[in-house]
Scaffold this motif. Structure first.
Motif, PDB file in Angstrom:
ATOM      1  N   LEU A  72      -3.882   3.402 -20.263  1.00 53.85           N
ATOM      2  CA  LEU A  72      -2.992   4.122 -19.259  1.00 53.85           C
ATOM      3  C   LEU A  72      -1.842   4.895 -20.126  1.00 53.85           C
ATOM      4  O   LEU A  72      -1.170   4.173 -20.877  1.00 53.85           O
ATOM      5  CB  LEU A  72      -2.471   3.043 -18.200  1.00 53.85           C
ATOM      6  CG  LEU A  72      -1.528   3.609 -17.051  1.00 53.85           C
ATOM      7  CD1 LEU A  72      -2.380   4.163 -16.297  1.00 53.85           C
ATOM      8  CD2 LEU A  72      -0.688   2.646 -16.557  1.00 53.85           C
ATOM      9  N   LEU A  81      -5.049   7.263 -16.412  1.00 48.36           N
ATOM     10  CA  LEU A  81      -5.784   6.469 -16.719  1.00 48.36           C
ATOM     11  C   LEU A  81      -7.231   6.663 -17.236  1.00 48.36           C
ATOM     12  O   LEU A  81      -7.954   7.694 -16.400  1.00 48.36           O
ATOM     13  CB  LEU A  81      -5.950   5.127 -15.526  1.00 48.36           C
ATOM     14  CG  LEU A  81      -7.179   4.086 -15.950  1.00 48.36           C
ATOM     15  CD1 LEU A  81      -6.485   2.993 -16.916  1.00 48.36           C
ATOM     16  CD2 LEU A  81      -7.403   3.359 -14.726  1.00 48.36           C
ATOM     17  N   GLU A 214     -10.890  -0.518 -18.158  1.00 52.71           N
ATOM     18  CA  GLU A 214      -9.757   0.053 -17.291  1.00 52.71           C
ATOM     19  C   GLU A 214      -9.034  -0.945 -16.688  1.00 52.71           C
ATOM     20  O   GLU A 214      -7.740  -0.776 -16.467  1.00 52.71           O
ATOM     21  CB  GLU A 214     -10.229   1.443 -16.807  1.00 52.71           C
ATOM     22  CG  GLU A 214     -10.636   2.361 -17.821  1.00 52.71           C
ATOM     23  CD  GLU A 214     -11.364   3.610 -16.973  1.00 52.71           C
ATOM     24  OE1 GLU A 214     -11.533   3.371 -15.773  1.00 52.71           O
ATOM     25  OE2 GLU A 214     -11.969   4.490 -17.759  1.00 52.71           O
ATOM     26  N   LEU A 218      -5.046  -1.852 -16.271  1.00 57.48           N
ATOM     27  CA  LEU A 218      -4.293  -1.877 -15.016  1.00 57.48           C
ATOM     28  C   LEU A 218      -3.290  -2.982 -14.989  1.00 57.48           C
ATOM     29  O   LEU A 218      -2.099  -3.195 -14.683  1.00 57.48           O
ATOM     30  CB  LEU A 218      -5.064  -1.692 -13.714  1.00 57.48           C
ATOM     31  CG  LEU A 218      -5.560  -0.056 -13.753  1.00 57.48           C
ATOM     32  CD1 LEU A 218      -6.540   0.091 -12.753  1.00 57.48           C
ATOM     33  CD2 LEU A 218      -4.384   0.760 -13.450  1.00 57.48           C
ATOM     34  N   LEU A 246       2.244   4.606  -9.649  1.00 61.52           N
ATOM     35  CA  LEU A 246       0.684   4.413 -10.089  1.00 61.52           C
ATOM     36  C   LEU A 246      -0.077   4.206  -9.102  1.00 61.52           C
ATOM     37  O   LEU A 246      -1.162   4.671  -9.163  1.00 61.52           O
ATOM     38  CB  LEU A 246       0.999   3.043 -11.136  1.00 61.52           C
ATOM     39  CG  LEU A 246      -0.351   2.612 -11.583  1.00 61.52           C
ATOM     40  CD1 LEU A 246      -1.037   3.650 -12.456  1.00 61.52           C
ATOM     41  CD2 LEU A 246      -0.149   1.208 -12.358  1.00 61.52           C
ATOM     42  N   LEU A 250      -3.516   6.216  -8.562  1.00 55.34           N
ATOM     43  CA  LEU A 250      -4.659   5.696  -8.270  1.00 55.34           C
ATOM     44  C   LEU A 250      -5.480   5.959  -6.857  1.00 55.34           C
ATOM     45  O   LEU A 250      -6.667   6.005  -6.702  1.00 55.34           O
ATOM     46  CB  LEU A 250      -4.928   4.303  -8.491  1.00 55.34           C
ATOM     47  CG  LEU A 250      -4.349   3.852  -9.937  1.00 55.34           C
ATOM     48  CD1 LEU A 250      -4.056   2.094  -9.840  1.00 55.34           C
ATOM     49  CD2 LEU A 250      -5.315   3.917 -10.980  1.00 55.34           C
ATOM     50  N   ILE A 258     -11.638   1.182  -9.257  1.00 55.04           N
ATOM     51  CA  ILE A 258     -10.230   1.633  -8.821  1.00 55.04           C
ATOM     52  C   ILE A 258      -9.963   1.487  -7.507  1.00 55.04           C
ATOM     53  O   ILE A 258      -9.060   0.594  -7.200  1.00 55.04           O
ATOM     54  CB  ILE A 258      -9.941   3.082  -9.347  1.00 55.04           C
ATOM     55  CG1 ILE A 258     -10.141   3.351 -10.613  1.00 55.04           C
ATOM     56  CG2 ILE A 258      -8.706   3.722  -8.612  1.00 55.04           C
ATOM     57  CD1 ILE A 258      -9.324   3.171 -11.667  1.00 55.04           C
ATOM     58  N   TRP A 265      -4.624  -5.295  -4.925  1.00 52.94           N
ATOM     59  CA  TRP A 265      -3.319  -5.046  -5.567  1.00 52.94           C
ATOM     60  C   TRP A 265      -2.335  -5.220  -4.313  1.00 52.94           C
ATOM     61  O   TRP A 265      -2.372  -4.390  -3.589  1.00 52.94           O
ATOM     62  CB  TRP A 265      -3.155  -3.697  -6.216  1.00 52.94           C
ATOM     63  CG  TRP A 265      -1.650  -3.586  -6.701  1.00 52.94           C
ATOM     64  CD1 TRP A 265      -0.707  -4.500  -6.743  1.00 52.94           C
ATOM     65  CD2 TRP A 265      -1.425  -2.426  -7.247  1.00 52.94           C
ATOM     66  NE1 TRP A 265       0.598  -3.770  -7.339  1.00 52.94           N
ATOM     67  CE2 TRP A 265      -0.068  -2.394  -7.705  1.00 52.94           C
ATOM     68  CE3 TRP A 265      -2.051  -0.951  -7.501  1.00 52.94           C
ATOM     69  CZ2 TRP A 265       0.844  -1.359  -8.308  1.00 52.94           C
ATOM     70  CZ3 TRP A 265      -1.293  -0.107  -8.165  1.00 52.94           C
ATOM     71  CH2 TRP A 265      -0.095  -0.325  -8.535  1.00 52.94           C
TER      72      TRP A 265
END
Length: 273
Positions: A72, A81, A214, A218, A246, A250, A258, A265
């Motif tokens: 990133l 990313l 990846e 993150l 961020l 994304l 992703i 998240w």
């Protein structure tokens, strides 16, 4: 304070690597005359178990082959990313691209356990492939700015190993990336585990390995933001703004890994007032 905060997060590369046993190197090193790659990997791991009296089968850094390097990239108001190179690129091409980025931009490197694993692996592989990395190895002989802050000295911050720092530089105190990510409320690892990388590689699933790498990046990047908040380099508003930046980036990506990360998240990672 805000101006100082912005300066500290101008040029940062949060990175992670994925590796498999170096099959060709293992054959040369141990004189293994066996055509089956999986069999060679198993023999190398068996040798390691003998060497450590059963404590681990995890190979020493110089016997790891790099199959993915993901990062990133924070540069001012920009964030990106990606994984280095193309799916078909050789290990040498990936490692060369990583050190060329350092040569060109001199970013601060951020990792989880990078000092003990990721960077030693990259050191050995660059050495074996004959890859130049002058800025990375600079310690003040050619540029005095690197005398007291370089990439290879443990207590300097051109490379910030979050695991090493948070453990108080004590091996008995270290925590796994997965454990800390889950404790913090982050998604953690998705798609596979490190132990499964070889099987995915043997099946030609390089894209899946890069996606897994990846996601690790993150998780590390969000823990890095939390660390910068806890040590006072980001105030609460700046910390939240970085997360928003961020997340917004994304949300414009449509890859499955992703989208899965975004779904898991939490909208707000709470911190003390």
């Amino acid at each position: 304070m805000a101006e100082e905060i912005n300066l500290t997060l101008q040029n940062i590369l949060v990175f992670d690597i994925e590796t498999i046993p170096d099959i060709a190197g293992g054959r040369r090193l141990h004189g293994i005359d066996l055509a089956d790659d999986a069999g060679v990997a198993e023999l190398l791991q068996h040798q390691r178990r003998i060497e450590t009296q059963g404590a681990t089968e995890f190979l020493r850094p110089y016997l790891h082959q790099v199959v993915a390097i993901s990062a990133l990239w924070w540069q001012g108001d920009q964030v990106k990313l990606s994984s280095f190179g193309a799916l078909s690129d050789s290990e040498a091409t990936l490692v060369h691209a990583f050190f060329q980025m350092i040569q060109r931009y001199a970013p601060q490197l951020v990792s989880w356990n990078g000092a003990a694993f990721d960077l030693p692996v990259l050191h050995y592989r660059a050495f074996l492939h004959g890859i130049p990395a002058a800025r990375y190895w600079e310690q003040g002989q050619g540029d005095s700015n690197y005398r007291w802050n370089n990439y290879t000295s443990r207590y300097h911050e051109r490379h910030l190993d979050l695991m090493d720092l948070l453990s108080g530089y004590q091996a008995r105190n270290v925590a796994r990336l997965q454990d800390m990510a889950l404790l913090m409320g982050l998604p953690g690892k998705l798609g596979m585990s490190g132990a499964e990388v070889l099987a995915h590689y043997q099946q030609g699933e390089i894209a899946s390995i890069r996606h897994y790498c990846e996601v690790d990046v993150l998780n590390t990047a969000l823990m890095h933001l939390r660390f910068e908040f806890t040590r006072g380099h980001l105030d609460k508003s700046a910390y939240e703004a970085r997360q928003t930046q961020l997340r917004s980036y994304l949300q414009h990506r449509d890859e499955v890994h992703i989208r899965e990360f975004l779904d898991l998240w939490p909208e707000n990672l709470h911190v003390a007032p």
